[in-house]
Design a protein around this motif. Structure first.
Motif, PDB file in Angstrom:
ATOM      1  N   LEU A  10       0.712  -1.194   0.008  1.00 41.61           N
ATOM      2  CA  LEU A  10      -0.072  -0.056  -0.052  1.00 41.61           C
ATOM      3  C   LEU A  10       0.880   0.945   0.244  1.00 41.61           C
ATOM      4  N   LEU A  11       2.069   1.207   0.747  1.00 44.79           N
ATOM      5  CA  LEU A  11       3.063   2.384   0.429  1.00 44.79           C
ATOM      6  C   LEU A  11       3.543   2.441  -1.207  1.00 44.79           C
ATOM      7  N   ARG A  12       3.732   1.345  -1.709  1.00 43.87           N
ATOM      8  CA  ARG A  12       3.794   1.467  -3.146  1.00 43.87           C
ATOM      9  C   ARG A  12       2.820   2.139  -3.766  1.00 43.87           C
ATOM     10  N   ALA A  13       1.585   1.627  -3.478  1.00 39.56           N
ATOM     11  CA  ALA A  13       0.273   2.402  -4.328  1.00 39.56           C
ATOM     12  C   ALA A  13       0.482   3.889  -4.043  1.00 39.56           C
ATOM     13  N   TRP A  14       0.728   4.173  -2.832  1.00 34.17           N
ATOM     14  CA  TRP A  14       0.672   5.566  -2.532  1.00 34.17           C
ATOM     15  C   TRP A  14       1.745   6.288  -3.169  1.00 34.17           C
ATOM     16  N   ASP A  15       3.030   5.889  -3.296  1.00 27.79           N
ATOM     17  CA  ASP A  15       4.127   6.326  -4.179  1.00 27.79           C
ATOM     18  C   ASP A  15       3.501   6.661  -5.711  1.00 27.79           C
ATOM     19  N   ARG A  16       2.848   5.606  -6.014  1.00 28.48           N
ATOM     20  CA  ARG A  16       2.456   5.538  -7.426  1.00 28.48           C
ATOM     21  C   ARG A  16       1.370   6.800  -7.565  1.00 28.48           C
ATOM     22  N   LEU A  17       0.483   6.730  -6.625  1.00 23.67           N
ATOM     23  CA  LEU A  17      -0.520   7.872  -6.648  1.00 23.67           C
ATOM     24  C   LEU A  17      -0.022   9.453  -6.415  1.00 23.67           C
ATOM     25  N   ASP A  18       0.910   9.369  -5.603  1.00 24.36           N
ATOM     26  CA  ASP A  18       1.690  10.755  -5.513  1.00 24.36           C
ATOM     27  C   ASP A  18       2.358  11.091  -6.766  1.00 24.36           C
ATOM     28  N   MET A  19       3.022  10.368  -7.526  1.00 25.67           N
ATOM     29  CA  MET A  19       3.694  10.676  -8.775  1.00 25.67           C
ATOM     30  C   MET A  19       2.557  11.016  -9.729  1.00 25.67           C
ATOM     31  N   GLU A  20       1.484  10.346  -9.754  1.00 27.80           N
ATOM     32  CA  GLU A  20       0.389  10.763 -10.884  1.00 27.80           C
ATOM     33  C   GLU A  20      -0.378  12.068 -10.516  1.00 27.80           C
ATOM     34  N   THR A  21      -0.480  12.251  -9.179  1.00 25.95           N
ATOM     35  CA  THR A  21      -0.950  13.461  -8.802  1.00 25.95           C
ATOM     36  C   THR A  21       0.116  14.426  -9.112  1.00 25.95           C
ATOM     37  N   ALA A  22       1.183  14.564  -8.939  1.00 28.27           N
ATOM     38  CA  ALA A  22       2.175  15.480  -9.226  1.00 28.27           C
ATOM     39  C   ALA A  22       2.097  15.814 -10.851  1.00 28.27           C
ATOM     40  N   ARG A  23       2.166  14.759 -11.462  1.00 33.84           N
ATOM     41  CA  ARG A  23       2.090  14.995 -13.143  1.00 33.84           C
ATOM     42  C   ARG A  23       0.907  15.770 -13.231  1.00 33.84           C
ATOM     43  N   LEU A  24      -0.409  15.257 -12.837  1.00 29.88           N
ATOM     44  CA  LEU A  24      -1.528  16.174 -12.859  1.00 29.88           C
ATOM     45  C   LEU A  24      -1.609  17.429 -12.560  1.00 29.88           C
ATOM     46  N   ILE A  25      -1.171  17.586 -11.609  1.00 29.11           N
ATOM     47  CA  ILE A  25      -0.810  18.904 -11.029  1.00 29.11           C
ATOM     48  C   ILE A  25      -0.039  19.800 -12.025  1.00 29.11           C
ATOM     49  N   GLN A  26       1.101  19.512 -12.407  1.00 27.26           N
ATOM     50  CA  GLN A  26       1.814  20.259 -13.513  1.00 27.26           C
ATOM     51  C   GLN A  26       1.063  20.402 -14.847  1.00 27.26           C
ATOM     52  N   SER A  27       0.129  19.406 -15.256  1.00 24.89           N
ATOM     53  CA  SER A  27      -0.512  19.384 -16.485  1.00 24.89           C
ATOM     54  C   SER A  27      -1.567  20.228 -16.706  1.00 24.89           C
ATOM     55  N   VAL A  28      -2.319  20.632 -15.476  1.00 28.87           N
ATOM     56  CA  VAL A  28      -3.440  21.406 -15.622  1.00 28.87           C
ATOM     57  C   VAL A  28      -3.368  22.875 -15.438  1.00 28.87           C
ATOM     58  N   PRO A  29      -4.255  23.509 -16.098  1.00 27.48           N
ATOM     59  CA  PRO A  29      -4.113  25.002 -15.908  1.00 27.48           C
ATOM     60  C   PRO A  29      -4.336  25.534 -14.676  1.00 27.48           C
ATOM     61  N   THR A  30      -4.145  26.380 -13.950  1.00 25.44           N
ATOM     62  CA  THR A  30      -4.598  27.017 -12.630  1.00 25.44           C
ATOM     63  C   THR A  30      -5.825  27.739 -12.754  1.00 25.44           C
ATOM     64  N   THR A  31      -6.884  27.132 -13.386  1.00 33.08           N
ATOM     65  CA  THR A  31      -8.166  27.749 -13.328  1.00 33.08           C
ATOM     66  C   THR A  31      -9.055  26.678 -12.690  1.00 33.08           C
ATOM     67  N   PRO A  32     -10.459  27.115 -12.403  1.00 34.25           N
ATOM     68  CA  PRO A  32     -11.345  26.281 -12.100  1.00 34.25           C
ATOM     69  C   PRO A  32     -11.557  24.987 -13.056  1.00 34.25           C
ATOM     70  N   ALA A  33     -11.446  25.320 -14.310  1.00 28.98           N
ATOM     71  CA  ALA A  33     -11.645  23.957 -15.191  1.00 28.98           C
ATOM     72  C   ALA A  33     -10.387  23.182 -14.918  1.00 28.98           C
ATOM     73  N   GLY A  34      -9.283  23.512 -14.592  1.00 27.37           N
ATOM     74  CA  GLY A  34      -8.033  22.807 -14.309  1.00 27.37           C
ATOM     75  C   GLY A  34      -8.144  22.192 -13.045  1.00 27.37           C
ATOM     76  N   ALA A  35      -9.051  22.578 -12.064  1.00 30.22           N
ATOM     77  CA  ALA A  35      -9.172  22.042 -10.959  1.00 30.22           C
ATOM     78  C   ALA A  35     -10.266  20.761 -11.059  1.00 30.22           C
ATOM     79  N   ILE A  36     -10.986  20.955 -12.204  1.00 29.98           N
ATOM     80  CA  ILE A  36     -11.969  19.755 -12.400  1.00 29.98           C
ATOM     81  C   ILE A  36     -11.101  18.769 -13.446  1.00 29.98           C
ATOM     82  N   ASP A  37     -10.490  19.171 -14.177  1.00 31.39           N
ATOM     83  CA  ASP A  37      -9.502  18.343 -14.972  1.00 31.39           C
ATOM     84  C   ASP A  37      -8.753  17.281 -14.055  1.00 31.39           C
ATOM     85  N   LEU A  38      -8.010  18.166 -12.927  1.00 26.71           N
ATOM     86  CA  LEU A  38      -7.290  17.385 -11.982  1.00 26.71           C
ATOM     87  C   LEU A  38      -7.855  16.462 -11.226  1.00 26.71           C
TER      88      LEU A  38
END
Length: 190
Positions: free
Chosen positions: A59-87
């Motif tokens: 489960l720590l491995r799963a958290w590592d993977r989720l943290d990486m995907e979250t960081a990737r998505l945060i970097q890829s979305v615009p800082t707008t309300p639409a970006g929040a929804i995309d994230l």
């Protein structure tokens, strides 16, 4: 001289995670993991010590993977309300579009809440997401910290989708969050 490992820890933990996703956390016994990995039970005991330690590592491995995907998505979305929804819609894709598998995934949440180390990972992830959502929602002039509130709304809409799984979870999340953000804008205008 120790024998070389036929499977890396990461490969093995990914196998355990697959088993846990398919059959639930209780299915991750040394015998079951031995069967899917080809490693002996004694080898698994040497690597992890206990079933609980193996499940925590998985489960720590799963958290590592989720943290990486979250960081990737945060970097890829615009800082707008639409970006929040995309994230949040992007993070929802991992839940799948089958209510039964979504329900099985809630068993992982049970494990996260039981284990202090896993619970801490969840809390840290929530803070990261809330901060990213605040940045997205502040981009159009609002000074209200809506990140945590939006995060709570997202988690709630995932549960409601589980009761009425009409359409894809991503589509449902997008619709619910759009309506929520429109409502908060109207509420702030009065």
């Amino acid at each position: 001289m120790p024998r070389p490992r036929t499977l890396s820890d990461e490969q093995l933990l990914d196998m355990v995670l697959g088993l846990v996703h398919a059959e639930g956390p209780d299915a991750a016994s040394f015998g079951a993991v031995s069967k899917i990995s080809g490693l002996s039970g004694s080898t698994l005991v040497q690597r992890f010590g206990t079933k609980a330690a193996m499940l925590r590592a998985c489960l720590l491995r799963a958290w590592d993977r989720l943290d990486m995907e979250t960081a990737r998505l945060i970097q890829s979305v615009p800082t707008t309300p639409a970006g929040a929804i995309d994230l949040l819609a992007g993070l929802s894709k991992d839940y799948g579009d089958d209510a039964t598998s979504y329900a099985e995934g809630l068993l992982l949440l049970r494990e996260d809440l039981r284990d202090p180390a896993l619970r801490a990972r969840g809390a840290a992830w929530g803070k990261t997401l809330a901060a990213a959502l605040d940045r997205c929602l502040h981009a159009e002039g609002t000074q209200r910290p809506l990140g945590r509130l939006t995060l709570s709304q997202w988690q709630g809409c995932l549960l409601w989708w589980g009761f009425e799984p009409h359409g894809s979870i991503e589509h449902y999340v997008r619709g619910e969050l759009k309506q929520f953000l429109e409502t908060t804008d109207q509420a702030s205008a009065t």
